[in-house]
Design a protein around this motif. Structure first.
Motif, PDB file in Angstrom:
ATOM      1  N   ASN A  89       5.718 -14.072  30.174  1.00  0.00           N
ATOM      2  CA  ASN A  89       5.111 -14.196  28.843  1.00  0.00           C
ATOM      3  C   ASN A  89       5.814 -13.233  27.888  1.00  0.00           C
ATOM      4  O   ASN A  89       6.657 -12.428  28.310  1.00  0.00           O
ATOM      5  CB  ASN A  89       3.605 -13.915  28.910  1.00  0.00           C
ATOM      6  N   LEU A  90       5.469 -13.336  26.626  1.00  0.00           N
ATOM      7  CA  LEU A  90       6.173 -12.567  25.596  1.00  0.00           C
ATOM      8  C   LEU A  90       6.024 -11.065  25.794  1.00  0.00           C
ATOM      9  O   LEU A  90       6.988 -10.310  25.635  1.00  0.00           O
ATOM     10  CB  LEU A  90       5.661 -12.979  24.208  1.00  0.00           C
ATOM     11  N   SER A  91       4.830 -10.642  26.193  1.00  0.00           N
ATOM     12  CA  SER A  91       4.607  -9.210  26.367  1.00  0.00           C
ATOM     13  C   SER A  91       5.482  -8.654  27.497  1.00  0.00           C
ATOM     14  O   SER A  91       6.041  -7.566  27.394  1.00  0.00           O
ATOM     15  CB  SER A  91       3.114  -8.946  26.579  1.00  0.00           C
ATOM     16  N   GLN A  92       5.642  -9.434  28.561  1.00  0.00           N
ATOM     17  CA  GLN A  92       6.526  -9.008  29.650  1.00  0.00           C
ATOM     18  C   GLN A  92       7.986  -8.961  29.182  1.00  0.00           C
ATOM     19  O   GLN A  92       8.746  -8.072  29.565  1.00  0.00           O
ATOM     20  CB  GLN A  92       6.397  -9.951  30.852  1.00  0.00           C
ATOM     21  N   ALA A  93       8.362  -9.919  28.340  1.00  0.00           N
ATOM     22  CA  ALA A  93       9.740  -9.956  27.844  1.00  0.00           C
ATOM     23  C   ALA A  93      10.037  -8.728  26.980  1.00  0.00           C
ATOM     24  O   ALA A  93      11.108  -8.116  27.092  1.00  0.00           O
ATOM     25  CB  ALA A  93       9.978 -11.233  27.046  1.00  0.00           C
ATOM     26  N   GLU A  94       9.079  -8.377  26.138  1.00  0.00           N
ATOM     27  CA  GLU A  94       9.260  -7.206  25.279  1.00  0.00           C
ATOM     28  C   GLU A  94       9.318  -5.937  26.108  1.00  0.00           C
ATOM     29  O   GLU A  94      10.117  -5.041  25.847  1.00  0.00           O
ATOM     30  CB  GLU A  94       8.127  -7.135  24.241  1.00  0.00           C
ATOM     31  N   TYR A 171       3.446 -27.189  35.857  1.00  0.00           N
ATOM     32  CA  TYR A 171       4.492 -27.506  34.882  1.00  0.00           C
ATOM     33  C   TYR A 171       3.999 -27.213  33.459  1.00  0.00           C
ATOM     34  O   TYR A 171       4.695 -26.596  32.659  1.00  0.00           O
ATOM     35  CB  TYR A 171       4.883 -28.979  35.003  1.00  0.00           C
ATOM     36  N   GLU A 172       2.772 -27.651  33.190  1.00  0.00           N
ATOM     37  CA  GLU A 172       2.213 -27.457  31.853  1.00  0.00           C
ATOM     38  C   GLU A 172       2.003 -25.975  31.549  1.00  0.00           C
ATOM     39  O   GLU A 172       2.278 -25.518  30.442  1.00  0.00           O
ATOM     40  CB  GLU A 172       0.901 -28.240  31.707  1.00  0.00           C
ATOM     41  N   THR A 173       1.525 -25.239  32.552  1.00  0.00           N
ATOM     42  CA  THR A 173       1.343 -23.795  32.381  1.00  0.00           C
ATOM     43  C   THR A 173       2.683 -23.128  32.093  1.00  0.00           C
ATOM     44  O   THR A 173       2.804 -22.275  31.207  1.00  0.00           O
ATOM     45  CB  THR A 173       0.746 -23.165  33.660  1.00  0.00           C
ATOM     46  N   TYR A 174       3.691 -23.556  32.832  1.00  0.00           N
ATOM     47  CA  TYR A 174       5.033 -22.997  32.650  1.00  0.00           C
ATOM     48  C   TYR A 174       5.529 -23.241  31.223  1.00  0.00           C
ATOM     49  O   TYR A 174       5.993 -22.338  30.548  1.00  0.00           O
ATOM     50  CB  TYR A 174       5.996 -23.612  33.663  1.00  0.00           C
ATOM     51  N   GLU A 175       5.404 -24.482  30.781  1.00  0.00           N
ATOM     52  CA  GLU A 175       5.874 -24.852  29.445  1.00  0.00           C
ATOM     53  C   GLU A 175       5.193 -24.008  28.364  1.00  0.00           C
ATOM     54  O   GLU A 175       5.839 -23.499  27.462  1.00  0.00           O
ATOM     55  CB  GLU A 175       5.577 -26.332  29.175  1.00  0.00           C
ATOM     56  N   LYS A 176       3.881 -23.900  28.509  1.00  0.00           N
ATOM     57  CA  LYS A 176       3.098 -23.205  27.502  1.00  0.00           C
ATOM     58  C   LYS A 176       3.449 -21.716  27.448  1.00  0.00           C
ATOM     59  O   LYS A 176       3.615 -21.149  26.386  1.00  0.00           O
ATOM     60  CB  LYS A 176       1.598 -23.378  27.821  1.00  0.00           C
ATOM     61  N   SER A 177       3.550 -21.093  28.620  1.00  0.00           N
ATOM     62  CA  SER A 177       3.737 -19.635  28.627  1.00  0.00           C
ATOM     63  C   SER A 177       5.180 -19.218  28.397  1.00  0.00           C
ATOM     64  O   SER A 177       5.435 -18.140  27.875  1.00  0.00           O
ATOM     65  CB  SER A 177       3.202 -19.034  29.928  1.00  0.00           C
ATOM     66  N   THR A 178       6.143 -20.078  28.754  1.00  0.00           N
ATOM     67  CA  THR A 178       7.531 -19.638  28.602  1.00  0.00           C
ATOM     68  C   THR A 178       8.144 -20.007  27.253  1.00  0.00           C
ATOM     69  O   THR A 178       9.183 -19.470  26.894  1.00  0.00           O
ATOM     70  CB  THR A 178       8.443 -20.178  29.716  1.00  0.00           C
ATOM     71  N   GLU A 179       7.479 -20.877  26.515  1.00  0.00           N
ATOM     72  CA  GLU A 179       8.029 -21.268  25.212  1.00  0.00           C
ATOM     73  C   GLU A 179       8.288 -20.071  24.294  1.00  0.00           C
ATOM     74  O   GLU A 179       9.394 -19.910  23.774  1.00  0.00           O
ATOM     75  CB  GLU A 179       7.112 -22.290  24.544  1.00  0.00           C
ATOM     76  N   PRO A 180       7.266 -19.189  24.122  1.00  0.00           N
ATOM     77  CA  PRO A 180       7.519 -18.009  23.288  1.00  0.00           C
ATOM     78  C   PRO A 180       8.597 -17.083  23.863  1.00  0.00           C
ATOM     79  O   PRO A 180       9.314 -16.430  23.104  1.00  0.00           O
ATOM     80  CB  PRO A 180       6.164 -17.287  23.248  1.00  0.00           C
ATOM     81  N   VAL A 181       8.696 -17.056  25.187  1.00  0.00           N
ATOM     82  CA  VAL A 181       9.714 -16.204  25.828  1.00  0.00           C
ATOM     83  C   VAL A 181      11.110 -16.747  25.517  1.00  0.00           C
ATOM     84  O   VAL A 181      12.028 -16.001  25.182  1.00  0.00           O
ATOM     85  CB  VAL A 181       9.489 -16.124  27.360  1.00  0.00           C
ATOM     86  N   LEU A 182      11.240 -18.068  25.592  1.00  0.00           N
ATOM     87  CA  LEU A 182      12.528 -18.694  25.288  1.00  0.00           C
ATOM     88  C   LEU A 182      12.906 -18.494  23.814  1.00  0.00           C
ATOM     89  O   LEU A 182      14.061 -18.237  23.496  1.00  0.00           O
ATOM     90  CB  LEU A 182      12.503 -20.181  25.643  1.00  0.00           C
ATOM     91  N   ASP A 183      11.906 -18.595  22.931  1.00  0.00           N
ATOM     92  CA  ASP A 183      12.144 -18.331  21.502  1.00  0.00           C
ATOM     93  C   ASP A 183      12.706 -16.931  21.312  1.00  0.00           C
ATOM     94  O   ASP A 183      13.637 -16.711  20.544  1.00  0.00           O
ATOM     95  CB  ASP A 183      10.825 -18.436  20.705  1.00  0.00           C
ATOM     96  N   TYR A 184      12.091 -16.007  22.020  1.00  0.00           N
ATOM     97  CA  TYR A 184      12.470 -14.593  21.956  1.00  0.00           C
ATOM     98  C   TYR A 184      13.959 -14.415  22.314  1.00  0.00           C
ATOM     99  O   TYR A 184      14.710 -13.757  21.595  1.00  0.00           O
ATOM    100  CB  TYR A 184      11.564 -13.832  22.922  1.00  0.00           C
ATOM    101  N   TYR A 185      14.376 -15.051  23.408  1.00  0.00           N
ATOM    102  CA  TYR A 185      15.769 -14.918  23.842  1.00  0.00           C
ATOM    103  C   TYR A 185      16.715 -15.798  23.025  1.00  0.00           C
ATOM    104  O   TYR A 185      17.888 -15.481  22.885  1.00  0.00           O
ATOM    105  CB  TYR A 185      15.898 -15.206  25.338  1.00  0.00           C
ATOM    106  N   ASN A 186      16.182 -16.886  22.497  1.00  0.00           N
ATOM    107  CA  ASN A 186      16.989 -17.743  21.626  1.00  0.00           C
ATOM    108  C   ASN A 186      17.437 -16.989  20.380  1.00  0.00           C
ATOM    109  O   ASN A 186      18.563 -17.135  19.921  1.00  0.00           O
ATOM    110  CB  ASN A 186      16.194 -18.978  21.210  1.00  0.00           C
ATOM    111  N   LYS A 187      16.518 -16.173  19.854  1.00  0.00           N
ATOM    112  CA  LYS A 187      16.828 -15.374  18.667  1.00  0.00           C
ATOM    113  C   LYS A 187      17.952 -14.401  18.962  1.00  0.00           C
ATOM    114  O   LYS A 187      18.666 -13.972  18.069  1.00  0.00           O
ATOM    115  CB  LYS A 187      15.580 -14.627  18.189  1.00  0.00           C
ATOM    116  N   MET A 188      18.090 -14.018  20.232  1.00  0.00           N
ATOM    117  CA  MET A 188      19.169 -13.097  20.627  1.00  0.00           C
ATOM    118  C   MET A 188      20.418 -13.874  21.045  1.00  0.00           C
ATOM    119  O   MET A 188      21.386 -13.281  21.525  1.00  0.00           O
ATOM    120  CB  MET A 188      18.712 -12.239  21.811  1.00  0.00           C
ATOM    121  N   ASN A 189      20.352 -15.206  20.921  1.00  0.00           N
ATOM    122  CA  ASN A 189      21.493 -16.052  21.297  1.00  0.00           C
ATOM    123  C   ASN A 189      21.887 -15.943  22.757  1.00  0.00           C
ATOM    124  O   ASN A 189      23.072 -15.976  23.095  1.00  0.00           O
ATOM    125  CB  ASN A 189      22.724 -15.690  20.458  1.00  0.00           C
ATOM    126  N   LEU A 190      20.901 -15.799  23.629  1.00  0.00           N
ATOM    127  CA  LEU A 190      21.223 -15.569  25.036  1.00  0.00           C
ATOM    128  C   LEU A 190      20.979 -16.789  25.927  1.00  0.00           C
ATOM    129  O   LEU A 190      21.367 -16.804  27.080  1.00  0.00           O
ATOM    130  CB  LEU A 190      20.379 -14.396  25.578  1.00  0.00           C
TER     131      LEU A 190
END
Ligand SMILES: [Zn+2]
Length: 216
Positions: A89-94, A171-190
């Protein structure tokens, strides 16, 4: 290099990360493994984790983060970690970002294995096991061939609808929780998207080509 591998349950993350670990001499950090290890070692923390898990509760982010710090701070693993199943989740990513900074490291690449829910369902429902020899096939992706003499009759087709329901939920849980995490790393172009529906060796060589660029 430190990398993260993302993908829904059943995407083949394990297969890919095991291969990359060997090829690039990385350390695979899976939170599930870390938790199990701590429980087995019967440390104070391990005993605490066991009681949390046994009560059916989720292990807190705080606790997971302290386990992650143990690995990130270990000089033996510096810049050679592949994160599997973390951050969720986003908090773990941060938190991971802060930790890596503290120990003068960073994430170099995020590999995202993309697999549709439809394919994941077919991987489960299409599973056929030969009752004679135990070979496993899939009616959609890997049907039995004529030359496999023993696997022509006596097919034992497993069709456990419970498994499919569980898979859909995960699958649905994964999609929901990782979307913000992917956004986070997308902003870093990773983030590099990889077609997780391709053949295993095709996926593998694509990931390797990304890693080779980082190593160069
Ligand atoms: Zn057979």
């Amino acid at each position: 290099m430190n990398i993260i591998i993302f993908g829904p349950p059943g995407a083949g993350k394990g297969t890919q990360s095991d291969f990359i670990v060997k090829k690039f001499n990385l350390f695979k950090l899976s939170t599930g493994d870390l938790l199990r290890e701590e429980i087995n070692k019967k440390t104070t923390l391990g005993i605490k984790i066991k009681s949390i898990v046994n009560s059916g509760s989720l292990v807190s982010d705080e606790l997971i983060n302290s386990l992650i710090e143990k690995i990130v701070s270990n000089i033996n693993y510096k810049n050679r970690i592949i994160f599997d199943g973390y951050p969720r989740n986003l908090s773990q990513a941060e938190n991971l970002n802060k930790l890596l900074l503290k120990y003068e490291q960073k994430i170099d690449l995020v590999v995202r294995l993309k697999v549709s829910l439809d394919v994941i369902k077919k991987r489960i429902t299409g599973r056929i096991v030969c009752s004679k020899c135990g070979k496993i096939y899939n009616e959609f992706f890997n049907p039995p061939k004529d030359e496999h003499k023993c696997c022509q009759k006596d097919f034992l087709k497993k069709r456990d609808d419970d498994n499919v329901d569980v898979a859909i939920k995960r699958y649905e849980t994964y999609e929901k929780s990782t979307e913000p995490v992917l956004d986070y790393y997308n902003k870093m172009n990773l983030v590099k998207n990889v077609n997780g529906e391709a053949k295993i060796d095709v996926i593998c060589s694509e990931i390797i080509s990304f890693l080779n660029i980082i190593e160069a």
